[in-house]
Write an enzyme that holds these catalytic residues in place. Structure first.
Site, PDB file in Angstrom:
ATOM      1  N   TYR B 180      69.406  87.273  47.426  1.00  0.00           N
ATOM      2  CA  TYR B 180      69.784  87.719  46.093  1.00  0.00           C
ATOM      3  C   TYR B 180      68.958  88.929  45.717  1.00  0.00           C
ATOM      4  O   TYR B 180      67.935  89.224  46.339  1.00  0.00           O
ATOM      5  CB  TYR B 180      69.593  86.618  45.050  1.00  0.00           C
ATOM      6  N   CYS B 181      69.412  89.660  44.676  1.00  0.00           N
ATOM      7  CA  CYS B 181      68.605  90.786  44.203  1.00  0.00           C
ATOM      8  C   CYS B 181      68.792  90.935  42.708  1.00  0.00           C
ATOM      9  O   CYS B 181      68.414  90.055  41.947  1.00  0.00           O
ATOM     10  CB  CYS B 181      68.905  92.074  44.950  1.00  0.00           C
ATOM     11  N   ARG B 182      69.386  92.043  42.279  1.00  0.00           N
ATOM     12  CA  ARG B 182      69.368  92.331  40.845  1.00  0.00           C
ATOM     13  C   ARG B 182      70.602  91.863  40.116  1.00  0.00           C
ATOM     14  O   ARG B 182      70.650  91.866  38.902  1.00  0.00           O
ATOM     15  CB  ARG B 182      69.219  93.829  40.613  1.00  0.00           C
ATOM     16  N   CYS B 186      74.624  94.746  42.665  1.00  0.00           N
ATOM     17  CA  CYS B 186      73.467  95.338  43.351  1.00  0.00           C
ATOM     18  C   CYS B 186      73.699  95.201  44.840  1.00  0.00           C
ATOM     19  O   CYS B 186      74.061  94.129  45.330  1.00  0.00           O
ATOM     20  CB  CYS B 186      72.204  94.606  42.932  1.00  0.00           C
TER      21      CYS B 186
END
Lengths: 224, 224
Positions: B180-182, B186
């Site tokens: 996962y990220c932002r 993203c």
DNA sequence: CCTTGAATCAATCAATCCATTGAATTATTC
DNA sequence: GAATAATTCAATGGATTGATTGATTCAAGG
């Protein structure tokens, strides 16, 4: 994958998103989209519906097409534009909700926020089906007669907004009314509900419009 | 309400929607929005993060502010920009889905659509919580260390995408990975999953990002 | 009070967009 | 295949946008 590549990928994605957003960023194109969402229409017809010149409409439509928001199909000597696939309505819906949210924030400061809350309160498809079954509501289609004839929700009665005030007597007095029109970003039904409320008639808004209903595969009636 | 009024109302609404859409219609502003969505940031910082000049960033930010997409707050001699309230993420999410849909349509014609289908297959928050409980997956945070330190999902390990390939050994071999990220728009985690898949490591994408997680009121860890 | 750092404002130029006009395509019909 | 109707293309001019530069405001600290 280097961080350079990532930035490039980011930029590419955002450029793509921005292009779609820009395409939606013109009132005229949004109007065209709304009409196109009702079903396949010729350029001339769309120009007429939106009050644009034919050439101008054509160009806007091509802009929409370049960005895959509408599709074309030839029918004899005319070209029919229709809504492209994909979650276009979701985008428009989200946009509308955002706009409404922002407007609500402003209004809640300025005005007394009077029926503001109630105005936005729609009825869902599921609830509608439920209430139709025990016929505790009456469905009201406020689109022009012409569109009504092309297809409408089963059991709905048709009174275009323009003539609503003159035809209040046609409405059942004991039932609650549920108004709908072209979709969540169509103001016809909102106007209608406003009008009815002012006359003291109970009325609510259907969350969806005719296109959504059809898209969901639910039954549809045609004719007058 | 006359039909004239309705048309005016339609136009007014569409003009409003179009204005918001136009505001989103610039890659630079989208970038700024994305960074702002991570938390409050100063103009200078945002300029640095996006590679824009300070004056330019300031103007774009003001444009965003005029349309109520960001809010400002003063902190000493700097001005902090943060995401405004309202369903902004829904709009961006819907936009992204639309873009992905369009891209998928193109690719399914041109390329063999190879892992395309799989690429988009994300894991939901609910499923993630479930799988974390019986620890059958490992959470991977691919954002820069700096952002990780400001807060991350509980139990996540941090390997920024830039250094992912050099740190493959840090990864557990028996677990499936969830990156996962932002947020949904993203590309960091998408890149990461691509990289991992090429190395034959099972990896999936989390539908949401850190901001969504936090917004949902789920627990958050800070520090390294 | 004057300096410094941070952000905004003002002015400019190039690039793009939008609507209009009239010409050019395209498919149909006779 | 010529005539016609529907749409698109091409060119124009006016308005808007985006990036850059340098000047200006605003708050903090010596």
């Amino acid at each position: 994958m280097s961080s350079m590549d990532i930035e490039r990928a980011q930029l590419a994605l955002f450029t793509e998103l921005a292009e779609i957003a820009r395409t939606l960023g013109s009132p005229h194109r949004l109007m065209l989209l709304q009409h196109v969402a009702q079903g396949a229409r010729s350029v001339e017809r769309l120009a007429e519906l939106t009050g644009l010149s034919v050439a101008n409409a054509s160009q806007h439509l091509q802009h929409l097409k370049r960005n895959n928001l509408v599709a074309t199909e030839r029918d004899g000597k005319r070209v029919l534009y229709s809504l492209a696939g994909g979650p276009i309505n979701e985008v428009l819906g989200a946009l509308t909700r955002l706009a409404e949210h922002q407007r609500a924030e402003i209004h809640s400061v300025i005005s007394d926020s009077f029926t503001q809350r109630e105005r936005l309160e729609g009825i869902s498809r599921e609830e509608l089906l439920e209430r139709l079954r025990d016929s505790s509501v009456t469905l009201l289609d406020v689109r022009p007669q012409e569109e009504f004839a092309m297809g409408h929700l089963p059991g709905a009665i048709n009174i275009p907004v323009e003539v609503l005030e003159e035809h209040l007597s046609m409405l059942p007095q004991d039932h609650e009314l549920v108004a709908y029109c072209r979709g969540p970003h169509c103001v016809l039904s909102t106007s209608a509900v406003d009008t009815l409320r002012k006359k003291g008639i109970k009325a609510r808004l259907l969350d969806a419009g005719f296109p959504e209903w059809k898209a969901a595969g639910l039954t549809v009636e045609t004719g007058v």
